[in-house]
Design a protein around this motif. Sequence first.
Motif, PDB file in Angstrom:
ATOM      1  N   ALA A   1       0.662  -1.155   0.052  1.00 51.52           N
ATOM      2  CA  ALA A   1      -0.005   0.097   0.079  1.00 51.52           C
ATOM      3  C   ALA A   1       0.731   1.228   0.012  1.00 51.52           C
ATOM      4  O   ALA A   1       0.463   2.258  -0.735  1.00 51.52           O
ATOM      5  N   ALA A   2       1.870   1.171   0.728  1.00 47.37           N
ATOM      6  CA  ALA A   2       2.939   2.337   0.761  1.00 47.37           C
ATOM      7  C   ALA A   2       3.453   2.640  -0.347  1.00 47.37           C
ATOM      8  O   ALA A   2       3.754   3.778  -0.879  1.00 47.37           O
ATOM      9  N   TRP A   3       3.702   1.596  -1.241  1.00 47.34           N
ATOM     10  CA  TRP A   3       4.354   1.688  -2.618  1.00 47.34           C
ATOM     11  C   TRP A   3       3.155   2.041  -3.546  1.00 47.34           C
ATOM     12  O   TRP A   3       3.529   2.128  -4.978  1.00 47.34           O
ATOM     13  N   ASN A   4       1.975   2.238  -3.094  1.00 47.33           N
ATOM     14  CA  ASN A   4       0.940   2.310  -4.194  1.00 47.33           C
ATOM     15  C   ASN A   4       0.847   1.250  -5.448  1.00 47.33           C
ATOM     16  O   ASN A   4       0.518   1.392  -6.536  1.00 47.33           O
ATOM     17  N   ASP A   5       1.024   0.050  -4.760  1.00 51.62           N
ATOM     18  CA  ASP A   5       1.048  -1.242  -5.597  1.00 51.62           C
ATOM     19  C   ASP A   5      -0.272  -1.888  -5.458  1.00 51.62           C
ATOM     20  O   ASP A   5      -0.822  -2.074  -4.335  1.00 51.62           O
ATOM     21  N   GLN A   6      -0.811  -2.041  -6.530  1.00 52.00           N
ATOM     22  CA  GLN A   6      -2.286  -2.434  -6.486  1.00 52.00           C
ATOM     23  C   GLN A   6      -2.354  -3.988  -6.716  1.00 52.00           C
ATOM     24  O   GLN A   6      -3.427  -4.609  -6.526  1.00 52.00           O
ATOM     25  N   ARG A   7      -1.423  -4.667  -6.387  1.00 47.86           N
ATOM     26  CA  ARG A   7      -1.328  -6.178  -6.247  1.00 47.86           C
ATOM     27  C   ARG A   7      -2.333  -6.745  -4.930  1.00 47.86           C
ATOM     28  O   ARG A   7      -2.002  -5.842  -3.939  1.00 47.86           O
ATOM     29  N   GLU A   8      -3.061  -7.636  -5.205  1.00 49.22           N
ATOM     30  CA  GLU A   8      -3.914  -8.004  -3.840  1.00 49.22           C
ATOM     31  C   GLU A   8      -2.930  -8.906  -3.012  1.00 49.22           C
ATOM     32  O   GLU A   8      -2.283  -9.966  -3.841  1.00 49.22           O
ATOM     33  N   VAL A   9      -2.876  -8.732  -1.975  1.00 44.91           N
ATOM     34  CA  VAL A   9      -2.238  -9.594  -0.943  1.00 44.91           C
ATOM     35  C   VAL A   9      -3.239 -10.638  -0.434  1.00 44.91           C
ATOM     36  O   VAL A   9      -4.167 -10.353   0.329  1.00 44.91           O
ATOM     37  N   VAL A  10      -3.074 -11.869  -0.431  1.00 41.01           N
ATOM     38  CA  VAL A  10      -3.934 -12.996  -0.023  1.00 41.01           C
ATOM     39  C   VAL A  10      -3.159 -13.695   1.181  1.00 41.01           C
ATOM     40  O   VAL A  10      -2.244 -14.299   0.871  1.00 41.01           O
ATOM     41  N   THR A  11      -3.880 -13.823   2.373  1.00 46.28           N
ATOM     42  CA  THR A  11      -3.510 -14.562   3.340  1.00 46.28           C
ATOM     43  C   THR A  11      -3.659 -16.228   3.047  1.00 46.28           C
ATOM     44  O   THR A  11      -4.913 -16.448   2.883  1.00 46.28           O
ATOM     45  N   ASP A  12      -2.567 -16.742   3.005  1.00 47.81           N
ATOM     46  CA  ASP A  12      -2.670 -18.358   2.573  1.00 47.81           C
ATOM     47  C   ASP A  12      -1.763 -19.069   3.513  1.00 47.81           C
ATOM     48  O   ASP A  12      -0.401 -18.933   3.234  1.00 47.81           O
TER      49      ASP A  12
END
Length: 247
Positions: free
Chosen positions: A201-212
Amino acid sequence: MKIVVIGGTGLIGSRLVTNLSEHGHEAVAAAPSTGVNALTGEGLADVVAGASVVVDVSNSPSFEDGPVMEFFETSTRNLLAAEAAAGVGHHVALSVVGADQLPDSGYLRAKTAQHKLIESSSIPFTIVQATQFFEFVRGIADTGTEDGTFRVAPVSFQPIAGEDVSRLVGRAAVAAPANGRVEIGGPERFPMDEFFRTALAAWNDQREVVTDPHARYFGTELSERSLVPGDDATLGEIRYRDWQGRS
């Protein structure tokens, strides 16, 4: 005191050479670009002549299973042989916290093989096992991303600044050999999934982070404490938020 730094032009090595020199030591950066190649043995005998300490912070150019094992086994054998011939009194190697607990990772299997070679040699030694560097956080996310999604296990994560790593490896180099392993880590511990969610989020990166819980980290599944040091570890001083702000 003459201290040879194998990998002395890299991220950790260059800072280490500067730090040691500022403290009055004869710190010598050894790398292929300076005519020293631990993998082939080129230049090793000359550079370690007269050295009291050799610090190995080199890294494999390939993380593929075969090449990475070849790199760490061959370069370590070459270094130890050259040091024994030169009468070097202390071998220091930078490694990874938890390496021998994660055998499904080819890279960590290679680091474990390196440990065994060092521990079975006749040269007094210190193996400094560090947690993940701040500088590698983005690379970890990139490696674990597939189709725009980064899957990450909700385990403990305690990264450390490269600047702290260099300082603490330098401290080990000028101390008496531990003849064992010492651990270093960052000053803060995070849930790994929450850490990367905040970092992206701090990098303004739009990738989804999924807890797995079964997400693989460089080829291996993680347990709660796979990536964090023990309670007796030496901790760095630089917090990730402060480092990120400077970077």
